[in-house]
Write a protein that holds these residues in place. Structure first.
Motif, PDB file in Angstrom:
ATOM      1  N   ARG A  20       0.824  -1.215   0.000  1.00  0.00           N
ATOM      2  CA  ARG A  20       0.000   0.000   0.000  1.00  0.00           C
ATOM      3  C   ARG A  20       0.857   1.264   0.000  1.00  0.00           C
ATOM      4  NH1 ARG A  20      -5.130  -0.959   3.974  1.00  0.00           N
ATOM      5  NH2 ARG A  20      -5.727  -2.980   3.146  1.00  0.00           N
ATOM      6  N   LEU A  21       1.887   1.268   0.822  1.00  0.00           N
ATOM      7  CA  LEU A  21       2.791   2.418   0.858  1.00  0.00           C
ATOM      8  C   LEU A  21       3.467   2.613  -0.495  1.00  0.00           C
ATOM      9  CD1 LEU A  21       4.130   4.635   2.596  1.00  0.00           C
ATOM     10  CD2 LEU A  21       5.906   2.978   3.133  1.00  0.00           C
ATOM     11  N   LYS A  23       2.283   1.779  -3.401  1.00  0.00           N
ATOM     12  CA  LYS A  23       1.279   2.326  -4.324  1.00  0.00           C
ATOM     13  C   LYS A  23       1.043   3.809  -4.067  1.00  0.00           C
ATOM     14  CE  LYS A  23      -1.249  -1.942  -5.214  1.00  0.00           C
ATOM     15  NZ  LYS A  23      -2.528  -2.642  -5.049  1.00  0.00           N
ATOM     16  N   ASP A  24       1.040   4.215  -2.801  1.00  0.00           N
ATOM     17  CA  ASP A  24       0.870   5.631  -2.463  1.00  0.00           C
ATOM     18  C   ASP A  24       1.993   6.475  -3.058  1.00  0.00           C
ATOM     19  OD1 ASP A  24      -1.408   4.987  -1.058  1.00  0.00           O
ATOM     20  OD2 ASP A  24      -0.479   5.194   0.932  1.00  0.00           O
ATOM     21  N   ALA A  27       1.668   6.715  -6.879  1.00  0.00           N
ATOM     22  CA  ALA A  27       0.623   7.653  -7.278  1.00  0.00           C
ATOM     23  C   ALA A  27       1.144   9.084  -7.299  1.00  0.00           C
ATOM     24  CB  ALA A  27      -0.573   7.537  -6.335  1.00  0.00           C
ATOM     25  N   ARG A  28       2.195   9.328  -6.561  1.00  0.00           N
ATOM     26  CA  ARG A  28       2.817  10.666  -6.523  1.00  0.00           C
ATOM     27  C   ARG A  28       4.065  10.728  -7.395  1.00  0.00           C
ATOM     28  NH1 ARG A  28       0.724   9.458  -1.586  1.00  0.00           N
ATOM     29  NH2 ARG A  28      -0.551  11.048  -0.599  1.00  0.00           N
TER      30      ARG A  28
END
Length: 71
Positions: A20-21, A23-24, A27-28
């Motif tokens: 998840r981290l 992917k975060d 996304a940036r």
């Protein structure tokens, strides 16, 4: 870079959080390099599963620093 070399235990729930981290950051338009030395519990967890192709994993500090410079 996230250094997991001194992590004594890592389970599948922690790996889910890692994904998840990752992917975060993606996304940036940023990247995370995970320093996961061989012969560690963390390496066993990272080796298995479907997440491995999605993550930048390095075995050494030098490898992690090199991976950070690669876009």
């Amino acid at each position: 870079m996230v250094d997991l070399s001194s992590v004594g235990y890592l389970d599948s729930m922690a790996l889910d959080r890692v994904v998840r981290l990752n992917k975060d950051f993606a996304a940036r338009d940023a990247h995370v390099v995970w320093l996961v030395p061989p012969q560690t519990n963390a390496r066993r967890i990272f080796r298995g599963g479907r997440a491995r192709p999605l993550l930048r994993i390095a075995e050494t500090l030098e490898g992690a620093l090199q991976a950070l410079t690669v876009s």
